[in-house]
Write an enzyme that holds these catalytic residues in place. Sequence first.
Site, PDB file in Angstrom:
ATOM      1  N   LYS A 175       0.804  -1.217   0.000  1.00  0.00           N
ATOM      2  CA  LYS A 175       0.000   0.000   0.000  1.00  0.00           C
ATOM      3  C   LYS A 175       0.840   1.270   0.000  1.00  0.00           C
ATOM      4  CE  LYS A 175      -3.897  -2.271   0.117  1.00  0.00           C
ATOM      5  NZ  LYS A 175      -4.776  -2.326  -1.067  1.00  0.00           N
ATOM      6  N   SER A 177      -2.661 -12.091   4.748  1.00  0.00           N
ATOM      7  CA  SER A 177      -2.944 -11.918   3.320  1.00  0.00           C
ATOM      8  C   SER A 177      -1.833 -12.527   2.463  1.00  0.00           C
ATOM      9  CB  SER A 177      -3.137 -10.440   2.981  1.00  0.00           C
ATOM     10  OG  SER A 177      -2.025  -9.675   3.410  1.00  0.00           O
TER      11      SER A 177
END
Length: 382
Positions: free
Chosen positions: A68, A310
């Site tokens: 991110k 994840s």
Amino acid sequence: MYRAAPRLLRSALSRTVSSRGAGRGALYEDVTEIIGNTPCVKLSEKLCPPGTTVFAKCEFLNPLSSVKDRLALAVIEEAEASGKLKPGDTVIEATSGNTGIAVAMVCAQRGYKCVICMAEQFSVERRRLMRMLGAKVVLTPKAGKGFGMVKKAEELAEKHGWFLCHQFETEANWKFHNVTTGPEILADFEGKRLDYWVTGYGTGGTFHGAGKAIKAARPDVKIVLAEPEDAGLLASGVPTEHKPDGSPSASHPAFSAHPIQGWTPDFIPKVLHDAPMDMLLHELVPVPGAGAIATAQSLAAKEGLLTGISGGGTMWAALETAKKAPEGSVILAMLPDTGERYLSTPLFSDIPADMSEEELALAESTPSYQLLPGKEPVLAAA
């Protein structure tokens, strides 16, 4: 580890190792300049199914330890260039954590105020990291899910005139992956075999942007997209209705709570919705939460790769792909973030803080510096 690798691959790996000590050959103006160019690391036979080769793209080696970082820089730079963001402004975003941490980093470096909205169920360490970076963190009720934190961010942005990042809607998200993540993969695998690329989705930016770049240059590469088994939004075939600005109009009916933080909010983001599925998607793989956690733990214990749930989920899908893939196949999986984001989550629930019986026995096996339960500490033995 390298004996079974093709000669070309062994040579490339040797050149990489021999460059240690050479430095980067550059000096950087600020932390945002070291976002991207993350390495691809080969898994050993301890995890990799026989007859295949699996690599991990280590996005946890970005400066704030997640993929991110790319998104945050893309959104802020686009807003600055368009005039939407000016000195002294406040930036606000809704996030499960990694985007908020990345946005807080870029805001700290650029001098913007930062407010993050986050649902209460996400890990406590993420809140503390954002506050460490100077952001204000507004928690929303768990029952509101991802939709609730998005709605809260929209309300605050409208009331106070703040710049809302719109990570789930903005084209700057996938376009940054299209010119960074995808080309990095193509460069690292130039002249080398690559059969499958595996990723999960949060906003869908990595899948959409990097996927387009990979498919444009190497249409033979098959793209595998993973989502939680407990929240099969894409698998349901039910679309998310979006408002004129692209944000979701309601929570998705197929969503249920899942442990894979950062993946699959309770709506299909516009960034993912707009991806050309017919061009990109080879297979959609449902990932069990327990499998994601176990795989992340195995990556740490057997490969020394410390990634989050994840990352474990993506690698679970990659290893399942490898089991079915033709002999000699090469698979690349994305590892989106670091395991240190998950200390208060199920990923670490079986990892004790105190010494085990085996560790206590080791402590007692020599006479000095013992710290044993119910006994006085021992320093140097007499």
